[in-house]
Design a protein around this motif. Structure first.
Motif, PDB file in Angstrom:
ATOM      1  N   CYS A   1      -4.904  -6.417  -2.154  1.00 29.60           N
ATOM      2  CA  CYS A   1      -4.822  -6.098  -0.725  1.00 29.60           C
ATOM      3  C   CYS A   1      -6.091  -5.393  -0.245  1.00 29.60           C
ATOM      4  O   CYS A   1      -6.574  -5.655   0.867  1.00 29.60           O
ATOM      5  CB  CYS A   1      -3.609  -5.208  -0.448  1.00 29.60           C
ATOM      6  N   GLU A   2      -6.614  -4.509  -1.072  1.00 30.94           N
ATOM      7  CA  GLU A   2      -7.833  -3.792  -0.699  1.00 30.94           C
ATOM      8  C   GLU A   2      -8.999  -4.775  -0.508  1.00 30.94           C
ATOM      9  O   GLU A   2      -9.745  -4.697   0.459  1.00 30.94           O
ATOM     10  CB  GLU A   2      -8.204  -2.752  -1.776  1.00 30.94           C
ATOM     11  N   VAL A   3      -9.130  -5.698  -1.476  1.00 29.02           N
ATOM     12  CA  VAL A   3     -10.203  -6.692  -1.388  1.00 29.02           C
ATOM     13  C   VAL A   3     -10.034  -7.519  -0.120  1.00 29.02           C
ATOM     14  O   VAL A   3     -10.983  -7.741   0.638  1.00 29.02           O
ATOM     15  CB  VAL A   3     -10.198  -7.613  -2.634  1.00 29.02           C
TER      16      VAL A   3
ATOM     17  N   LYS B   1       0.826  -1.213   0.000  1.00 28.73           N
ATOM     18  CA  LYS B   1       0.000   0.000   0.000  1.00 28.73           C
ATOM     19  C   LYS B   1       0.861   1.264   0.000  1.00 28.73           C
ATOM     20  O   LYS B   1       0.543   2.235  -0.680  1.00 28.73           O
ATOM     21  CB  LYS B   1      -0.930   0.005   1.225  1.00 28.73           C
ATOM     22  N   THR B   2       1.952   1.231   0.769  1.00 25.66           N
ATOM     23  CA  THR B   2       2.820   2.411   0.832  1.00 25.66           C
ATOM     24  C   THR B   2       3.485   2.667  -0.518  1.00 25.66           C
ATOM     25  O   THR B   2       3.507   3.799  -1.008  1.00 25.66           O
ATOM     26  CB  THR B   2       3.908   2.226   1.908  1.00 25.66           C
TER      27      THR B   2
ATOM     28  N   GLN C   1       3.085   5.928  -2.946  1.00 22.02           N
ATOM     29  CA  GLN C   1       4.214   6.791  -3.292  1.00 22.02           C
ATOM     30  C   GLN C   1       4.495   6.825  -4.791  1.00 22.02           C
ATOM     31  O   GLN C   1       4.837   7.863  -5.336  1.00 22.02           O
ATOM     32  CB  GLN C   1       5.479   6.335  -2.556  1.00 22.02           C
ATOM     33  N   THR C   2       4.360   5.660  -5.453  1.00 19.30           N
ATOM     34  CA  THR C   2       4.842   5.605  -6.837  1.00 19.30           C
ATOM     35  C   THR C   2       3.751   5.246  -7.837  1.00 19.30           C
ATOM     36  O   THR C   2       3.991   5.263  -9.032  1.00 19.30           O
ATOM     37  CB  THR C   2       5.952   4.538  -6.969  1.00 19.30           C
ATOM     38  N   HIS C   3       2.552   4.915  -7.344  1.00 13.86           N
ATOM     39  CA  HIS C   3       1.446   4.497  -8.206  1.00 13.86           C
ATOM     40  C   HIS C   3       1.746   3.216  -8.970  1.00 13.86           C
ATOM     41  O   HIS C   3       1.073   2.887  -9.945  1.00 13.86           O
ATOM     42  CB  HIS C   3       1.053   5.615  -9.172  1.00 13.86           C
ATOM     43  N   LYS C   4       2.772   2.475  -8.511  1.00 14.59           N
ATOM     44  CA  LYS C   4       3.029   1.159  -9.109  1.00 14.59           C
ATOM     45  C   LYS C   4       2.269   0.093  -8.306  1.00 14.59           C
ATOM     46  O   LYS C   4       1.622   0.393  -7.315  1.00 14.59           O
ATOM     47  CB  LYS C   4       4.534   0.859  -9.077  1.00 14.59           C
ATOM     48  N   LEU C   5       2.402  -1.178  -8.718  1.00 18.04           N
ATOM     49  CA  LEU C   5       1.789  -2.313  -8.018  1.00 18.04           C
ATOM     50  C   LEU C   5       0.264  -2.193  -7.918  1.00 18.04           C
ATOM     51  O   LEU C   5      -0.342  -2.545  -6.912  1.00 18.04           O
ATOM     52  CB  LEU C   5       2.364  -2.461  -6.596  1.00 18.04           C
TER      53      LEU C   5
END
Lengths: 229, 248
Positions: free
Chosen positions: A66-68, A50-51, A55-59
């Motif tokens: 992870c949200e689900v 998540k971090t 920070q980078t809008h990657k992943l």
């Protein structure tokens, strides 16, 4: 007075029933401890994903997963999760203890993730910048510089998570595991007296939680002192 | 081509905005030569620190190019970690790693990046610590040090990577006045050794004494650029004069 002595004798002494309580308490502690460990590992991974995403809008995909995960875990009762785990996902497994540990670990991970994410956010961005400016990769900077400081900051909160898990594990009896609560029920089925066993395990839970609380408070004080330096 | 001065850093049309339509850097050009000490001054909010932080891509520019030794580091696919290994950076707030000893602060990156063996790194670190008079602090933790000591360690940490360029982002602004001198002394030593340095600072005395050249940055561009003698004696731009009148 007689009633107390008789109740105590019947609940704990006869047929060495105190051993059932001890074994149950051991099981409770074991499950809570292992589940907390799993929860910290899962939580750290989620917090990192998540971090990095923030920070980078990657992943993007991993972040969505992870949200689900956190939404589902935090949005459904732990008992239902355990029953699904035991009867559907791990239906071929007969090891209810292992399934319980995994189930509680997965459950705890969703909560620990938020704790660790807050811990990572609390580490000064200058630490990341210093690491990156030395040529360290984002991954190494996170693992060696940011995460150790974040975990240290949230150790008391993880201690509290262990304490709440310890209490939550009392539903593991649904899977047939004999923890402290289930031990009490089994004694009751022999003595036909609910009064003593239930009051006793309430006191045992309370005592263990108080001791653990004391250690968490001590840890908090230690950490505060080392921060003042 | 001037044979003696080889450009190590070349900045072309550098732009940076954090919010839409508000340019912090607005088409900034400059060249910094190998072995040169450049001091960047200007009013706060003018873009000095952003300029410096773009040089090692801690801030990603919105537009323009930065060439380090001829390589455009703003291009896609550039290994920024490799670029950053060549440029040390010193921060206003030191940013030492609080969970590492002084020695590990200094040796961690070169060892982790396999540039030095642990033995080499430690030897190198102790040599540098002796140079700044802090060899007795090798096994202390940052929280046990004064601000001036922390900043000297931070400089050593950057130097331990054997960088070609050193960037300083207001290195004395967070220090108690009596500790400014010890940090500036270390920086002066570095200048004497012909380290290529870009220093954002409010220390006019340091600028006058050490700088080969002064860049005056305001509103996202280099408004004026001159040797210290020229700059302090005969500022040309109106805004430079205003600024100097306030700080001197």
């Amino acid at each position: 007075m007689n009633f107390l002595i008789q109740g105590f004798e019947k609940t704990f002494i006869r047929e060495d029933r105190y051993l059932m309580f001890l074994e149950g308490l051991g099981m409770t502690l074991l499950i809570a401890f292992c589940a907390t460990l799993i929860g910290v590992v899962i939580g750290a991974l989620i917090a990192i994903v998540k971090t990095i995403h923030k920070q980078t809008h990657k992943l993007g995909l991993l972040n969505a997963i992870c949200e689900v995960y956190t939404t589902v875990i935090r949005g459904t009762p732990i008992v239902v999760q355990l029953l699904i785990m035991y009867n559907i996902i791990f239906v071929s497994s007969t090891n209810a203890v292992a399934v319980g540990i995994i189930g509680f670990g997965i459950n705890s991970g969703a909560y620990v993730a938020e704790i660790i994410r807050a811990g990572i956010n609390a580490v000064d961005i200058g630490q990341t910048e210093a690491g990156r400016s030395l040529g360290l990769s984002g991954g190494v900077t996170m693992r060696a510089i940011v995460l150790p400081q974040a975990i240290k900051n949230v150790l008391p909160a993880i201690g509290n998570e262990f304490i709440s898990l310890l209490k939550e594990t009392s539903v593991i009896g649904f899977l047939g595991v004999i923890d402290l609560t289930k031990a009490a029920q089994r004694v009751i089925s022999r003595t036909m007296d609910a009064y003593f066993p239930y009051i006793s395990i309430a006191l045992i839970y309370l005592a263990v939680v108080c001791v653990l609380n004391y250690f968490v408070k001590m840890l908090e004080r230690r950490l505060a002192k080392s921060d003042r330096g | 081509m001037n044979g003696a001065a080889t450009p190590l850093i070349r900045v072309e049309g550098l732009k940076k905005s954090f919010v839409k339509d508000k340019m912090v850097l607005d088409g900034l050009d400059c060249v910094i030569n190998r072995g040169e000490q450049v001091v960047v001054i200007g009013p706060s909010g003018g873009g000095k620190s952003t300029f410096l932080r773009c040089l090692n891509m801690l801030e990603v520019p919105t537009g323009g190019s930065i060439y380090i030794d001829g390589e455009d580091i703003t291009a896609k696919g550039v290994n920024l970690d490799k670029v950053r290994m060549r440029m040390g950076m010193v921060f206003q707030h030191f940013n030492l790693f609080p969970h590492f000893t002084v020695l590990k602060n200094i040796t961690y990156a070169p060892v982790q990046l396999k540039l030095q063996t642990p033995e080499e790194a430690e030897e190198n670190a102790m040599r540098l610590l002796r140079r700044v008079g802090l060899e007795d602090k090798a096994h202390a933790y940052p929280s046990q040090l004064s601000g001036g000591q922390k900043q000297r360690i931070a400089i050593v940490r950057a130097l331990a990577m054997n960088p070609e360029i050193m960037l300083f982002d207001e290195p004395t602004s967070a220090l108690d006045p009596e500790m400014v001198g010890e940090v500036l002394d270390v920086m002066k030593e570095l200048a004497k050794d012909n380290m290529t340095m870009v220093v954002v600072t409010h220390e006019m005395g340091f600028a006058r004494e050490v700088a080969d050249r002064i860049l005056f940055i305001d509103r996202g561009v280099i408004l004026e650029e001159a040797t210290p003698d020229e700059f302090f004696a005969n500022p040309k731009e109106e805004r430079t004069k205003e600024f100097l009148a306030k700080v001197l």
